[in-house]
Design a protein around this motif. Structure first.
Motif, PDB file in Angstrom:
ATOM      1  N   GLU A  12      -5.715   0.240  -7.384  1.00  0.00           N
ATOM      2  CA  GLU A  12      -5.325  -1.009  -6.451  1.00  0.00           C
ATOM      3  C   GLU A  12      -4.083  -0.996  -6.211  1.00  0.00           C
ATOM      4  O   GLU A  12      -3.303  -0.785  -7.372  1.00  0.00           O
ATOM      5  N   ASN A  13      -3.274  -1.532  -5.168  1.00  0.00           N
ATOM      6  CA  ASN A  13      -2.333  -2.173  -4.648  1.00  0.00           C
ATOM      7  C   ASN A  13      -1.710  -3.463  -5.657  1.00  0.00           C
ATOM      8  O   ASN A  13      -3.141  -4.056  -6.039  1.00  0.00           O
ATOM      9  N   ALA A  14      -0.513  -4.432  -4.983  1.00  0.00           N
ATOM     10  CA  ALA A  14      -0.403  -5.472  -6.197  1.00  0.00           C
ATOM     11  C   ALA A  14      -1.438  -6.358  -5.165  1.00  0.00           C
ATOM     12  O   ALA A  14      -1.614  -7.914  -5.561  1.00  0.00           O
ATOM     13  N   LYS A  15      -2.162  -6.165  -3.770  1.00  0.00           N
ATOM     14  CA  LYS A  15      -2.597  -7.184  -3.225  1.00  0.00           C
ATOM     15  C   LYS A  15      -4.038  -6.587  -3.673  1.00  0.00           C
ATOM     16  O   LYS A  15      -4.371  -7.852  -2.689  1.00  0.00           O
ATOM     17  N   ASP A  17      -5.996  -4.224  -2.712  1.00  0.00           N
ATOM     18  CA  ASP A  17      -6.551  -2.850  -1.726  1.00  0.00           C
ATOM     19  C   ASP A  17      -6.874  -1.842  -2.543  1.00  0.00           C
ATOM     20  O   ASP A  17      -5.830  -2.156  -3.980  1.00  0.00           O
ATOM     21  N   LYS A  18      -7.385  -0.792  -2.471  1.00  0.00           N
ATOM     22  CA  LYS A  18      -8.150   0.045  -2.619  1.00  0.00           C
ATOM     23  C   LYS A  18      -6.565   1.135  -1.969  1.00  0.00           C
ATOM     24  O   LYS A  18      -7.306   1.321  -1.286  1.00  0.00           O
ATOM     25  N   ILE A  19      -6.104   1.303  -2.641  1.00  0.00           N
ATOM     26  CA  ILE A  19      -5.335   3.084  -1.857  1.00  0.00           C
ATOM     27  C   ILE A  19      -5.446   4.471  -2.737  1.00  0.00           C
ATOM     28  O   ILE A  19      -4.876   5.196  -2.203  1.00  0.00           O
ATOM     29  N   GLY A  20      -6.581   4.322  -4.133  1.00  0.00           N
ATOM     30  CA  GLY A  20      -7.014   5.707  -4.117  1.00  0.00           C
ATOM     31  C   GLY A  20      -7.661   5.614  -5.385  1.00  0.00           C
ATOM     32  O   GLY A  20      -7.610   5.254  -6.108  1.00  0.00           O
ATOM     33  N   ASN A  72       2.065  -0.424  -8.135  1.00  0.00           N
ATOM     34  CA  ASN A  72       2.582  -1.132  -7.003  1.00  0.00           C
ATOM     35  C   ASN A  72       3.493  -0.188  -5.910  1.00  0.00           C
ATOM     36  O   ASN A  72       5.091  -0.472  -7.001  1.00  0.00           O
ATOM     37  N   VAL A  73       3.200   0.339  -4.882  1.00  0.00           N
ATOM     38  CA  VAL A  73       3.623   0.676  -4.061  1.00  0.00           C
ATOM     39  C   VAL A  73       3.416   0.674  -2.634  1.00  0.00           C
ATOM     40  O   VAL A  73       1.981   0.689  -2.352  1.00  0.00           O
ATOM     41  N   SER A  74       3.963   0.975  -1.682  1.00  0.00           N
ATOM     42  CA  SER A  74       3.784   0.405  -0.319  1.00  0.00           C
ATOM     43  C   SER A  74       2.790   1.434   0.476  1.00  0.00           C
ATOM     44  O   SER A  74       3.492   2.952   0.165  1.00  0.00           O
ATOM     45  N   LYS A  75       2.055   0.769   1.310  1.00  0.00           N
ATOM     46  CA  LYS A  75       1.117   2.270   2.542  1.00  0.00           C
ATOM     47  C   LYS A  75       3.088   3.723   2.964  1.00  0.00           C
ATOM     48  O   LYS A  75       2.179   4.470   3.074  1.00  0.00           O
ATOM     49  N   GLU A  79       2.797   6.794   2.679  1.00  0.00           N
ATOM     50  CA  GLU A  79       2.775   7.882   3.432  1.00  0.00           C
ATOM     51  C   GLU A  79       3.833   9.171   4.018  1.00  0.00           C
ATOM     52  O   GLU A  79       3.534  10.003   4.120  1.00  0.00           O
ATOM     53  N   LYS A  80       4.853   8.614   3.126  1.00  0.00           N
ATOM     54  CA  LYS A  80       5.958   9.809   3.554  1.00  0.00           C
ATOM     55  C   LYS A  80       6.175  10.923   2.023  1.00  0.00           C
ATOM     56  O   LYS A  80       6.652  11.650   1.719  1.00  0.00           O
ATOM     57  N   ALA A  81       5.245  10.375   0.588  1.00  0.00           N
ATOM     58  CA  ALA A  81       4.595  10.789  -0.531  1.00  0.00           C
ATOM     59  C   ALA A  81       4.802  12.708  -0.875  1.00  0.00           C
ATOM     60  O   ALA A  81       4.309  12.913   0.841  1.00  0.00           O
TER      61      ALA A  81
END
Length: 247
Positions: A12-15, A17-20, A72-75, A79-81
């Protein structure tokens, strides 16, 4: 946490939300360290055919719940990773891909003043048989115990062959990962450097009763007659109970 439970876990991210989802971990076997986690972002980024490696230092447990992993990383940054095709994994043995990852995240995950060892996928270590120095079959790695707050591989949980170490009597034993050397062109030649008499039975347990690896009392030798294997691991401080083994 057990590596077998980290693989497949949601991040999850800090909010919240599932990010992966964690697809695997790259383990530095020499330094007993998870250097990278490999994630699939799926619908979060709309990229289903690519995987992304992130320094383990970016992943944390959520509060007191060590079963929840947070990055803790922004969307926009995700996207640019630098990523790679899920069917064409890069070689983690050189800096071509990992160098891009370290530079992008300003990380020193691969170079921390230590000589880097083989980077092996955790999923390929779990379930892998190992021999002794004479070429005799000695046992199998059942799992890795990882401190999710710093990536340290505290233990490799192994199932010794009864014919090799009769005193294990069918129990599982937690040993330092550094006790097993990894070699071969495909990192598929595992050799334990400990003799049968050198197995520390104070770190043994029954298959259906996995201990709390974070309990300092458990990490201490339980018998004055037990023989400590070289390089025995010290007690982790952030582990909670690993639960019962996977079927």
């Amino acid at each position: 946490m057990r590596a077998s439970k980290i693989i497949g876990a949601d991040v999850e991210n800090a909010k919240g939300d599932k990010i992966g989802e964690i697809k695997d971990m790259m383990v530095d076997t020499r330094n007993e360290k998870v250097r990278y986690v490999v994630l699939s972002h799926g619908g979060f980024l709309g990229i289903g055919d690519k995987l992304f490696a992130y320094p383990m230092s970016m992943v944390r447990t959520k509060g007191t719940d060590s079963d929840k992993l947070v990055m803790n990383v922004s969307k926009e940054r995700l996207e640019k990773a630098p990523g790679f095709d899920k069917d064409k994994w890069p070689s983690f043995a050189d800096n071509k891909y990992t160098g891009q990852v370290d530079k992008y995240y300003d990380s020193d995950s691969r170079h921390e003043g230590q000589q880097a060892g083989n980077l092996v996928r955790a999923s390929e270590l779990i379930g892998k048989d190992f021999d002794d120095t004479k070429g005799k079959e000695a046992g199998e790695i059942k799992d890795l115990i990882v401190d999710s707050n710093n990536g340290k591989v505290e233990y490799a949980v192994v199932d010794f062959d009864d014919s090799w170490a009769k005193k294990t009597d069918g129990k599982l034993v937690a040993i330092p990962l550094s006790s097993i050397t990894v070699g071969g062109d495909k990192n598929d030649q595992l050799v334990i450097q400990t003799s049968p008499d050198g197995v520390d039975m104070s770190h043994a347990f029954t298959r259906n009763d996995w201990p709390d690896f974070g309990d300092p009392a458990w990490a201490q030798p339980r018998s004055s007659t037990s023989t400590q294997s070289p390089g025995s691991a010290t007690a982790p401080t952030s582990q909670r109970s690993a639960g019962s083994p996977r079927s």
